[in-house]
Design a protein around this motif. Structure first.
Motif, PDB file in Angstrom:
ATOM      1  N   LYS A   2       0.840  -1.206   0.000  1.00 56.25           N
ATOM      2  CA  LYS A   2       0.000   0.000   0.000  1.00 56.25           C
ATOM      3  C   LYS A   2       0.872   1.252   0.000  1.00 56.25           C
ATOM      4  CE  LYS A   2      -4.067  -2.075   2.047  1.00 56.25           C
ATOM      5  NZ  LYS A   2      -5.156  -1.909   3.006  1.00 56.25           N
ATOM      6  N   LYS A   3       0.297   2.349  -0.490  1.00 54.93           N
ATOM      7  CA  LYS A   3       0.984   3.633  -0.577  1.00 54.93           C
ATOM      8  C   LYS A   3       0.235   4.686   0.234  1.00 54.93           C
ATOM      9  CE  LYS A   3       3.962   2.802  -4.060  1.00 54.93           C
ATOM     10  NZ  LYS A   3       5.327   3.207  -4.164  1.00 54.93           N
ATOM     11  N   VAL A   4       0.959   5.735   0.618  1.00 57.89           N
ATOM     12  CA  VAL A   4       0.389   6.851   1.379  1.00 57.89           C
ATOM     13  C   VAL A   4      -0.460   7.713   0.441  1.00 57.89           C
ATOM     14  CG1 VAL A   4       0.922   8.961   2.650  1.00 57.89           C
ATOM     15  CG2 VAL A   4       2.316   6.911   2.988  1.00 57.89           C
ATOM     16  N   LEU A   5      -1.722   7.982   0.851  1.00 57.20           N
ATOM     17  CA  LEU A   5      -2.572   8.912   0.109  1.00 57.20           C
ATOM     18  C   LEU A   5      -2.534  10.296   0.746  1.00 57.20           C
ATOM     19  CD1 LEU A   5      -5.755   6.789  -0.654  1.00 57.20           C
ATOM     20  CD2 LEU A   5      -3.782   7.193  -2.105  1.00 57.20           C
ATOM     21  N   THR A   6      -2.595  10.339   2.084  1.00 58.89           N
ATOM     22  CA  THR A   6      -2.539  11.602   2.816  1.00 58.89           C
ATOM     23  C   THR A   6      -2.131  11.314   4.257  1.00 58.89           C
ATOM     24  OG1 THR A   6      -3.747  13.649   3.315  1.00 58.89           O
ATOM     25  CG2 THR A   6      -4.975  11.581   3.501  1.00 58.89           C
ATOM     26  N   HIS A   7      -1.818  12.364   4.996  1.00 61.78           N
ATOM     27  CA  HIS A   7      -1.382  12.166   6.372  1.00 61.78           C
ATOM     28  C   HIS A   7      -1.668  13.418   7.206  1.00 61.78           C
ATOM     29  CE1 HIS A   7       2.037  14.151   4.384  1.00 61.78           C
ATOM     30  NE2 HIS A   7       2.309  14.660   5.563  1.00 61.78           N
ATOM     31  N   GLY A   8      -1.611  13.261   8.527  1.00 63.45           N
ATOM     32  CA  GLY A   8      -1.812  14.373   9.447  1.00 63.45           C
ATOM     33  C   GLY A   8      -1.144  14.069  10.776  1.00 63.45           C
ATOM     34  N   VAL A   9      -0.860  15.126  11.531  1.00 66.17           N
ATOM     35  CA  VAL A   9      -0.165  14.961  12.812  1.00 66.17           C
ATOM     36  C   VAL A   9      -0.696  15.991  13.805  1.00 66.17           C
ATOM     37  CG1 VAL A   9       1.745  16.489  12.157  1.00 66.17           C
ATOM     38  CG2 VAL A   9       2.111  14.730  13.915  1.00 66.17           C
ATOM     39  N   THR A  10      -0.715  15.625  15.076  1.00 64.90           N
ATOM     40  CA  THR A  10      -1.140  16.554  16.123  1.00 64.90           C
ATOM     41  C   THR A  10      -0.379  16.267  17.411  1.00 64.90           C
ATOM     42  OG1 THR A  10      -3.047  17.489  17.271  1.00 64.90           O
ATOM     43  CG2 THR A  10      -3.057  15.118  16.928  1.00 64.90           C
TER      44      THR A  10
END
Length: 178
Positions: free
Chosen positions: A114-122
């Motif tokens: 699988k590949k990264v489509l989007t990401h986020g961090v907090t």
């Protein structure tokens, strides 16, 4: 003995004749339509000019006629655009900050294939006994960098005045990309 005389005024005779003609015309067609059967029609008497356009369907045709209407299979078309399937959210948590203005990081990788489509961090309170939850620190930096040829994200964060037991939580949306 009794004689009935009817006097028609000028023009009335034409009206009576027209009315009788209308009654005969309307009843005669209905009579004929209800009395003619398929056995009474001579072979090949009905031609395409007698059939209203769009009235013959494939159900009206024999199996042999339907087979003759089907031509050979054509060549394959061009391949479609790549698709995306198997969406999955993967989460990773950094180590706890010590409160001395240190850097924290975590790498979150997609499952194999699988590949990264989007990401986020907090930034998040990592102490399970403390219910403060998610926090935003305006003097903090938390961001991610794609790694592994698009199969993961390395998140890192720094806050000069970050309290103890806080860290970053990174989330990556992964999928099969063909």
């Amino acid at each position: 003995m009794f004689g009935i005389r009817i006097r028609l005024r000028p023009g009335m005779f034409a009206g009576v004749v027209a009315l009788l003609a209308l009654v005969v015309a309307l009843s005669g067609g209905a009579y004929a339509a209800g009395k003619i059967t398929g056995q009474q029609i001579a072979k090949n008497a009905i031609t395409s000019k007698h059939i209203k356009n769009g009235q013959v369907t494939s159900a009206d045709l024999s199996a042999e006629a339907r087979t003759r209407l089907t031509g050979p299979r054509g060549a394959a078309g061009t391949p479609g655009t790549p698709g995306v399937s198997g969406y999955q959210v993967v989460t990773g948590t950094s180590a706890k900050a010590t409160g001395a203005g240190d850097w924290v990081d975590v790498t979150v990788s997609c499952p194999a294939g699988k590949k990264v489509l989007t990401h986020g961090v907090t930034w998040t309170k990592l102490d399970p006994d403390d219910i403060q939850g998610i926090g935003v620190y305006y003097s903090s930096v938390a961001q991610g960098t794609i790694v592994g040829g698009g199969t993961g994200v390395k998140f890192y964060g720094y806050a000069p005045s970050m309290p103890q037991n806080w860290g970053i939580v990174g989330q990556v949306v992964c999928a099969n990309v063909s």
